[in-house]
Write an enzyme that holds these catalytic residues in place. Structure first.
Site, PDB file in Angstrom:
ATOM      1  N   ARG A   9      84.070  62.346  57.377  1.00 27.59           N
ATOM      2  CA  ARG A   9      84.304  60.904  57.528  1.00 27.59           C
ATOM      3  C   ARG A   9      84.347  60.200  56.172  1.00 27.59           C
ATOM      4  O   ARG A   9      85.028  59.182  56.038  1.00 27.59           O
ATOM      5  CB  ARG A   9      83.225  60.302  58.451  1.00 27.59           C
ATOM      6  CG  ARG A   9      81.829  60.426  57.919  1.00 27.59           C
ATOM      7  CD  ARG A   9      80.763  60.240  59.007  1.00 27.59           C
ATOM      8  NE  ARG A   9      80.600  61.446  59.825  1.00 27.59           N
ATOM      9  CZ  ARG A   9      79.768  61.553  60.854  1.00 27.59           C
ATOM     10  NH1 ARG A   9      79.044  60.523  61.241  1.00 27.59           N
ATOM     11  NH2 ARG A   9      79.667  62.685  61.535  1.00 27.59           N
ATOM     12  N   LYS A  32      74.118  73.862  55.617  1.00 25.31           N
ATOM     13  CA  LYS A  32      74.185  74.400  56.979  1.00 25.31           C
ATOM     14  C   LYS A  32      73.421  75.721  57.043  1.00 25.31           C
ATOM     15  O   LYS A  32      73.283  76.412  56.029  1.00 25.31           O
ATOM     16  CB  LYS A  32      75.649  74.712  57.328  1.00 25.31           C
ATOM     17  CG  LYS A  32      76.522  73.501  57.595  1.00 25.31           C
ATOM     18  CD  LYS A  32      77.930  73.934  57.981  1.00 25.31           C
ATOM     19  CE  LYS A  32      78.838  72.751  58.213  1.00 25.31           C
ATOM     20  NZ  LYS A  32      78.451  71.928  59.361  1.00 25.31           N
TER      21      LYS A  32
END
Ligand code: BES
Ligand code: MN
Ligand code: ZN
Length: 493
Positions: free
Chosen positions: A348, A274
């Site tokens: 996920r 990120k």
């Protein structure tokens, strides 16, 4: 901090600061201010001059005469009676409590207005708003500004018999739920060097002991043995080993609810790293886990007649020589494989294992909470949790609980057409779906891993991590999900 109720009058209550709530409607305003003037033996000049009109959010501070226990009295406007809701009471109570704190009161009293309908919800709302508004994550600040002057007690008071009766049960429950929310906020706000998978598991173990529920912790070896390749894969780049936390409260039943919480204790994005700006927020990427733990504290202390299982996959997502890489393929608990196209879509991958594992409990409902996608924040901002699932009735129940607690949820569609966006050429599914509908493709990914049960996915990325102070939700971890799920489980049969 203690939250209590006393059946007494504004004149007699012994506190450093007392707030009283006034309606804006002309007739009520007259009655209420006149009654107050009589009680206090003083003119309410702000009301007489029109400086205070009882508008929503409006306040005016008075100083009492002799013969009144509390010296400072704050008038707080409620607005028009017909528009009043529990949320307005929460906000009015928050305004009052924060003013009391600013005035360095140790004991804050709230003199409740007359309440006719749904007294329990209204009373709880006053307690909740006041309590939750005083939260501050300051345990690492060595020099406290107000040098240890903290609010020790919030006491609600009323002379109304019905209110007193209802408050007797409502207020202790409100304190439990508010404390559980504080617990979730503390976990979320704790930095990554304090809360990592192992210490999150310790916190769960301690909470279970404190509140009388069960916690079983699986370590990395056991996780590997179970075939939870998502959890292992995501945590591969970290020197911290993963944990799989299993919580249980109540006796097994036909109506078991499984709560799954994303426990990424820090999300750097991994190899798909990120940007630096704002990355610190990702210490709160375990807010789903915090919500589940907070709910367990509330449910077990309230002794709700339900059977609840909690599943928390806990990992740290780091870039290193051993990290999972784009293109890697993982095999999950239920045998299905996923292609890791972006290592920052890690939530996920770990939830896939937990959702597969949930099947074991033959649940009547599975609800997962996860700070899953930035796309959900783009779609709904900070005022609604994104909701997806496979059962309309279950989603309706969550929506009802959301309206009641004001932890509102809003549906996003899992139409079949979205499924192809996460098609992989080399595995059963790909972990990202491209530019559009990011919250939904994440939901679809999870759907691929659920068992034969009713399921709801709550994307709390926007509601769990707040950029600004709200009335009773300070900047940072909000503890969202605790009040929502506790309310849901109260109504669950
Ligand atoms: N934890 C983040 C999602 C997030 C973003 C939560 C902002 C709270 C605030 C998640 O793991 C993530 O990085 N998601 C990616 C997915 C993308 C790579 C498909 C995202 O949303 O950018
Ligand atoms: Mn991520
Ligand atoms: Zn994440």
């Amino acid at each position: 901090m203690k939250l209590s109720f006393e059946k007494t009058s504004i004149k007699q209550i012994d506190a450093d600061f007392i707030a009283t709530f006034i309606h804006q409607d002309a007739k009520l305003f007259q009655q209420e201010t006149k009654h107050l003037a009589q009680k206090l033996g003083t003119r309410i000049s702000a009301a007489e001059t029109g400086d205070f009109k009882g508008k929503e959010g409006e306040t005016s501070l008075l100083y009492a005469q002799k013969g009144v226990s509390a010296r400072r009295i704050l008038l707080v406007g409620l607005g028009e009676k017909k528009n009043l809701t529990p949320e307005k009471y929460r906000r009015a109570a928050a305004t009052a409590a924060k003013r009391g704190k600013a005035l360095k009161a140790k004991k804050i009293a709230l003199s409740l207005p007359s309440i006719e309908k749904q007294a329990a919800d209204a009373i709880a709302a006053f307690g909740e708003g006041a309590y939750l508004s005083l939260y501050k994550f300051d345990k690492y600040i060595t020099k406290k500004q107000d040098e240890k002057i903290a609010v020790e007690e919030i006491v609600l008071c009323s002379e109304q018999n019905t209110v007193a009766q209802t408050a007797k049960t409502a207020i202790p429950q409100t304190q439990v739920i508010a404390e559980a929310t504080y617990f979730a906020r503390d976990l979320a706000n704790a930095p990554g060097n304090e809360i990592y998978p192992e210490s999150l598991a310790d916190a769960a173990r301690q909470s279970a002991e404190r509140c009388n529920y069960k916690a079983t912790i699986l370590d990395d070896v056991e996780i590997k043995e179970l075939g939870m390749g998502g959890i292992i894969g995501v945590c591969e780049g970290s020197i911290r080993k993963p944990r799989f936390i299993i919580l249980e409260y109540g006796k097994p039943s036909k109506n078991t609810v499984v709560l799954v919480g994303k426990g990424v204790t820090f999300d750097t994005g991994g190899i798909s790293i990120k940007p630096a700006s704002g990355m610190a927020e990702m210490k709160m990427d375990m807010s789903g886990a915090a919500a589940v733990l907070g709910t367990f504290e509330a449910v077990s202390r309230l002794k709700l007649p339900v059977h609840v299982v909690g599943l928390i996959p806990a990992v740290e997502n780091m870039p290193s020589g051993s990290s999972v890489k784009p293109g890697d393929i993982l095999r999950h608990y239920n045998g299905k494989t996923s292609e890791v196209d972006n290592t920052d879509a890690e939530g996920r991958l770990i939830l896939a294992d937990a959702l597969g594992y949930a099947e074991k409990f033959k649940p009547a409902a599975v609800i997962d909470l996860a700070t899953l996608t930035g796309a959900c924040v783009v779609a709904l901002g900070h005022y609604a949790t994104g909701m997806m699932g496979n059962d309309e009735k279950l989603m309706e129940k969550l929506q009802t609980a959301g309206e009641k607690t004001y932890e509102r949820v809003w549906p996003l569609p899992l139409y079949d057409e979205y499924e192809k966006l996460i098609k992989s050429d080399v595995a059963d599914v790909k972990n990202v779906g491209g530019r559009w509908a990011g919250a939904i493709t994440a939901g679809w990914f999870l759907k691929k891993f659920i068992g034969n049960y009713k399921w709801v996915h709550l994307d709390i990325a926007g509601t769990a991590i707040l950029e600004e102070n709200g009335d009773y939700t300070p900047k940072g971890g909000s503890g969202v999900g605790v009040r929502l799920l506790t309310e849901f489980l109260k109504a669950w049969k």
